[in-house]
Design a protein around this motif. Structure first.
Motif, PDB file in Angstrom:
ATOM      1  N   ILE A  23      29.398 125.860 -17.661  1.00 48.97           N
ATOM      2  CA  ILE A  23      30.779 125.558 -18.047  1.00 48.97           C
ATOM      3  C   ILE A  23      30.865 124.705 -19.317  1.00 48.97           C
ATOM      4  O   ILE A  23      31.950 124.321 -19.733  1.00 48.97           O
ATOM      5  CB  ILE A  23      31.544 124.856 -16.913  1.00 48.97           C
ATOM      6  N   THR A  24      29.703 124.422 -19.940  1.00 50.38           N
ATOM      7  CA  THR A  24      29.696 123.618 -21.158  1.00 50.38           C
ATOM      8  C   THR A  24      29.906 124.506 -22.382  1.00 50.38           C
ATOM      9  O   THR A  24      29.246 125.529 -22.545  1.00 50.38           O
ATOM     10  CB  THR A  24      28.372 122.856 -21.308  1.00 50.38           C
ATOM     11  N   ARG A  25      30.808 124.092 -23.230  1.00 51.65           N
ATOM     12  CA  ARG A  25      31.080 124.786 -24.483  1.00 51.65           C
ATOM     13  C   ARG A  25      29.867 124.684 -25.399  1.00 51.65           C
ATOM     14  O   ARG A  25      29.154 123.674 -25.391  1.00 51.65           O
ATOM     15  CB  ARG A  25      32.293 124.140 -25.154  1.00 51.65           C
ATOM     16  N   ASP A  26      29.616 125.707 -26.196  1.00 52.45           N
ATOM     17  CA  ASP A  26      28.552 125.624 -27.196  1.00 52.45           C
ATOM     18  C   ASP A  26      28.769 124.385 -28.063  1.00 52.45           C
ATOM     19  O   ASP A  26      29.881 124.137 -28.543  1.00 52.45           O
ATOM     20  CB  ASP A  26      28.558 126.869 -28.086  1.00 52.45           C
ATOM     21  N   GLY A  27      27.719 123.601 -28.250  1.00 50.23           N
ATOM     22  CA  GLY A  27      27.820 122.370 -29.014  1.00 50.23           C
ATOM     23  C   GLY A  27      28.293 121.182 -28.198  1.00 50.23           C
ATOM     24  O   GLY A  27      28.424 120.084 -28.743  1.00 50.23           O
ATOM     25  N   GLY A  28      28.517 121.396 -26.903  1.00 47.77           N
ATOM     26  CA  GLY A  28      28.987 120.320 -26.035  1.00 47.77           C
ATOM     27  C   GLY A  28      27.852 119.522 -25.426  1.00 47.77           C
ATOM     28  O   GLY A  28      26.682 119.681 -25.791  1.00 47.77           O
ATOM     29  N   ALA A  29      28.210 118.651 -24.492  1.00 45.99           N
ATOM     30  CA  ALA A  29      27.212 117.777 -23.878  1.00 45.99           C
ATOM     31  C   ALA A  29      27.479 117.620 -22.397  1.00 45.99           C
ATOM     32  O   ALA A  29      28.629 117.644 -21.946  1.00 45.99           O
ATOM     33  CB  ALA A  29      27.213 116.399 -24.547  1.00 45.99           C
ATOM     34  N   ILE A  30      26.410 117.435 -21.643  1.00 49.90           N
ATOM     35  CA  ILE A  30      26.470 117.161 -20.205  1.00 49.90           C
ATOM     36  C   ILE A  30      26.030 115.727 -19.976  1.00 49.90           C
ATOM     37  O   ILE A  30      24.948 115.319 -20.415  1.00 49.90           O
ATOM     38  CB  ILE A  30      25.547 118.112 -19.410  1.00 49.90           C
ATOM     39  N   GLY A  31      26.863 114.945 -19.308  1.00 54.83           N
ATOM     40  CA  GLY A  31      26.482 113.616 -18.860  1.00 54.83           C
ATOM     41  C   GLY A  31      26.080 113.719 -17.401  1.00 54.83           C
ATOM     42  O   GLY A  31      26.926 113.969 -16.541  1.00 54.83           O
ATOM     43  N   TYR A  32      24.796 113.559 -17.113  1.00 55.99           N
ATOM     44  CA  TYR A  32      24.338 113.790 -15.738  1.00 55.99           C
ATOM     45  C   TYR A  32      23.965 112.474 -15.068  1.00 55.99           C
ATOM     46  O   TYR A  32      23.205 111.681 -15.602  1.00 55.99           O
ATOM     47  CB  TYR A  32      23.175 114.789 -15.706  1.00 55.99           C
ATOM     48  N   VAL A  33      24.552 112.252 -13.911  1.00 55.38           N
ATOM     49  CA  VAL A  33      24.277 111.034 -13.152  1.00 55.38           C
ATOM     50  C   VAL A  33      24.031 111.326 -11.672  1.00 55.38           C
ATOM     51  O   VAL A  33      23.762 110.404 -10.900  1.00 55.38           O
ATOM     52  CB  VAL A  33      25.429 110.008 -13.287  1.00 55.38           C
ATOM     53  N   GLY A  34      24.136 112.582 -11.266  1.00 54.52           N
ATOM     54  CA  GLY A  34      23.804 112.921  -9.887  1.00 54.52           C
ATOM     55  C   GLY A  34      22.323 112.699  -9.645  1.00 54.52           C
ATOM     56  O   GLY A  34      21.489 113.184 -10.423  1.00 54.52           O
ATOM     57  N   VAL A  35      21.981 111.948  -8.594  1.00 55.43           N
ATOM     58  CA  VAL A  35      20.564 111.690  -8.308  1.00 55.43           C
ATOM     59  C   VAL A  35      19.878 113.027  -8.009  1.00 55.43           C
ATOM     60  O   VAL A  35      20.269 113.734  -7.073  1.00 55.43           O
ATOM     61  CB  VAL A  35      20.416 110.735  -7.107  1.00 55.43           C
ATOM     62  N   PRO A  36      18.859 113.418  -8.797  1.00 51.36           N
ATOM     63  CA  PRO A  36      18.253 114.730  -8.604  1.00 51.36           C
ATOM     64  C   PRO A  36      17.602 114.865  -7.230  1.00 51.36           C
ATOM     65  O   PRO A  36      16.865 113.993  -6.791  1.00 51.36           O
ATOM     66  CB  PRO A  36      17.190 114.791  -9.718  1.00 51.36           C
ATOM     67  N   HIS A  37      17.891 115.967  -6.568  1.00 53.13           N
ATOM     68  CA  HIS A  37      17.239 116.272  -5.301  1.00 53.13           C
ATOM     69  C   HIS A  37      17.247 117.783  -5.129  1.00 53.13           C
ATOM     70  O   HIS A  37      18.132 118.474  -5.597  1.00 53.13           O
ATOM     71  CB  HIS A  37      17.927 115.580  -4.125  1.00 53.13           C
ATOM     72  N   GLY A  38      16.237 118.308  -4.483  1.00 56.42           N
ATOM     73  CA  GLY A  38      16.112 119.746  -4.337  1.00 56.42           C
ATOM     74  C   GLY A  38      14.844 120.233  -4.998  1.00 56.42           C
ATOM     75  O   GLY A  38      14.037 119.469  -5.526  1.00 56.42           O
ATOM     76  N   SER A  39      14.672 121.541  -5.023  1.00 57.75           N
ATOM     77  CA  SER A  39      13.399 122.120  -5.457  1.00 57.75           C
ATOM     78  C   SER A  39      13.354 122.436  -6.939  1.00 57.75           C
ATOM     79  O   SER A  39      12.316 122.839  -7.450  1.00 57.75           O
ATOM     80  CB  SER A  39      13.139 123.410  -4.661  1.00 57.75           C
ATOM     81  N   GLY A  40      14.448 122.293  -7.646  1.00 61.52           N
ATOM     82  CA  GLY A  40      14.436 122.636  -9.063  1.00 61.52           C
ATOM     83  C   GLY A  40      15.442 121.809  -9.832  1.00 61.52           C
ATOM     84  O   GLY A  40      16.111 120.932  -9.289  1.00 61.52           O
ATOM     85  N   THR A  41      15.556 122.093 -11.108  1.00 66.95           N
ATOM     86  CA  THR A  41      16.455 121.318 -11.953  1.00 66.95           C
ATOM     87  C   THR A  41      17.698 122.091 -12.351  1.00 66.95           C
ATOM     88  O   THR A  41      18.699 121.514 -12.739  1.00 66.95           O
ATOM     89  CB  THR A  41      15.742 120.906 -13.246  1.00 66.95           C
ATOM     90  N   GLY A  42      17.629 123.409 -12.293  1.00 67.95           N
ATOM     91  CA  GLY A  42      18.765 124.204 -12.737  1.00 67.95           C
ATOM     92  C   GLY A  42      18.865 124.333 -14.232  1.00 67.95           C
ATOM     93  O   GLY A  42      19.824 124.912 -14.741  1.00 67.95           O
ATOM     94  N   LEU A  43      17.904 123.796 -14.966  1.00 67.61           N
ATOM     95  CA  LEU A  43      17.983 123.805 -16.420  1.00 67.61           C
ATOM     96  C   LEU A  43      17.283 125.037 -17.000  1.00 67.61           C
ATOM     97  O   LEU A  43      16.135 125.330 -16.679  1.00 67.61           O
ATOM     98  CB  LEU A  43      17.325 122.549 -16.998  1.00 67.61           C
ATOM     99  N   ASP A  44      17.985 125.740 -17.853  1.00 64.18           N
ATOM    100  CA  ASP A  44      17.408 126.826 -18.640  1.00 64.18           C
ATOM    101  C   ASP A  44      17.361 126.319 -20.071  1.00 64.18           C
ATOM    102  O   ASP A  44      18.356 126.352 -20.799  1.00 64.18           O
ATOM    103  CB  ASP A  44      18.283 128.071 -18.525  1.00 64.18           C
ATOM    104  N   LEU A  45      16.202 125.804 -20.488  1.00 66.41           N
ATOM    105  CA  LEU A  45      16.092 125.179 -21.803  1.00 66.41           C
ATOM    106  C   LEU A  45      16.343 126.168 -22.934  1.00 66.41           C
ATOM    107  O   LEU A  45      16.886 125.801 -23.983  1.00 66.41           O
ATOM    108  CB  LEU A  45      14.727 124.513 -21.960  1.00 66.41           C
ATOM    109  N   ASP A  46      15.949 127.429 -22.754  1.00 65.03           N
ATOM    110  CA  ASP A  46      16.226 128.437 -23.779  1.00 65.03           C
ATOM    111  C   ASP A  46      17.730 128.567 -23.991  1.00 65.03           C
ATOM    112  O   ASP A  46      18.210 128.618 -25.130  1.00 65.03           O
ATOM    113  CB  ASP A  46      15.639 129.790 -23.380  1.00 65.03           C
TER     114      ASP A  46
END
Length: 347
Positions: free
Chosen positions: A258-281
């Motif tokens: 849901i982030t616009r191209d050129g936008g930013a994500i401020g993440y503060v949820g304590v990470p938990h689970g088996s992955g990060t959900g991040l697609d760096l590409d």
């Protein structure tokens, strides 16, 4: 004194423990007036975050100074104070930079060998670098005390997310997560001047609070459906500033989507689970920035405190259930079962 301890998953107890006392000349002892249960405490409650049997718990509290060490300069007995969720020495390079969460001598309340906030009193190391004094008159104002308690964690954490997301006046912001931190993220975005705030959440009681805090739109969907809904609301582009306040793989994937191209994500949820959900590409191709982490709320309290004191910002609605100290185990159960958003504790 009485304090909350954890013994095993779903086994919370309020027990007699030794009274805290001064151990170092920079310590103070604080009698707790207000504490609360954090959503991150539930990971220990559910057994997803390791704890030793009998370990203390709770990292959000405010109270009255009862005793001070010989080298404490900023506080005297009787002072009303709020504690950020990490103690810090106030003198190192990280503290000077406003990153008290990285202080080499810092630590978290409830860590092994230390008092937790969900008890009658707490020994506070490095009091001058950790605590923030509150107006004495606030001690007799029940509503204000509750609002001030949010400075110990959730309000500062929501603010950290909004800053990381780059929220400015006129921004379009999307907030992933309808817990107390996500709701405070809405409040923080509104305070920073956001023009449009899209709250993602499926619990109407919580999204009603989000609207009260300044949300202009609510998306009650998850996953691909949520991404499509936010993009439809934003002309297909997404939000320039996104707050991620959950910490699961799905919530992070939603945040990226849901982030616009050129936008930013401020993440503060304590990470938990088996992955990060991040697609760096994907993030690379779309120039999406990622900022956040453990919130240095000690750095933010002086900025946020005046607005809480004058009522410009009122985070108190996130506390929707109040218990005495002996009721804390039931408070955990209520939050785990989602019958409570955030439990206020009055020892």
């Amino acid at each position: 004194m009485r304090a909350t301890t954890i013994h095993a998953p779903f086994d919370m107890r309020v027990e007699d423990v030794p009274d805290p006392g001064l151990q170092q000349p920079t310590d103070v002892v604080v009698r707790v007036l207000r504490a609360c249960i954090c959503g991150s405490d539930l990971w220990a409650y559910r057994g997803e975050s390791a704890r030793q049997p009998g370990q203390r718990i709770g990292h959000e509290f405010l109270g009255v100074v009862e005793d001070t060490g010989a080298e404490v300069n900023g506080f005297v007995p009787g002072d009303l104070v709020v504690a950020p969720f990490v103690w810090s020495d106030g003198t190192c390079e990280y503290c000077a930079e406003g990153l008290q969460t990285s202080c080499p001598q810092g630590g978290f309340w409830g860590s092994v060998g230390h008092d937790g906030g969900q008890g009658e009193a707490v020994r506070v190391p490095f009091a001058d670098g950790t605590l923030v004094k509150l107006p004495a008159a606030a001690a007799s104002d029940d509503h204000l005390l509750t609002a001030l308690l949010a400075l110990s964690d959730v309000l500062g954490t929501g603010h950290h997310a909004a800053v990381g997301a780059g929220v400015t006046k006129g921004s379009t912001v999307a907030v992933v997560g309808d817990g107390a931190v996500g709701l405070c993220g809405v409040l923080a975005a509104k305070r920073l001047g956001a023009e449009r705030i899209i709250a993602l959440g499926r619990h109407q009681v919580r999204t009603d609070i989000a609207r009260t805090f300044g949300a202009t739109d609510v998306v009650a969907a998850r996953g691909d459906e949520a991404v499509a809904a936010v993009r439809e609301l934003t002309g297909g582009q997404g939000a320039r500033a996104v707050i991620e306040a959950v910490g699961t793989e799905q919530s992070m994937r939603t945040a990226v989507g849901i982030t616009r191209d050129g936008g930013a994500i401020g993440y503060v949820g304590v990470p938990h689970g088996s992955g990060t959900g991040l697609d760096l590409d994907l993030m690379f191709d779309r120039n999406i920035a990622l900022r956040g982490g453990v919130a240095p709320v000690r750095a933010y309290i002086p900025e946020l405190l005046p607005d809480v004191l004058d009522g410009t910002v009122d985070p108190s609605p996130v506390f929707d259930l109040t218990v005495g100290l002996e009721g804390v185990p039931g408070g955990y159960q209520a939050m785990d079962e989602r019958t409570a958003l955030k439990v206020l504790v009055k020892p």
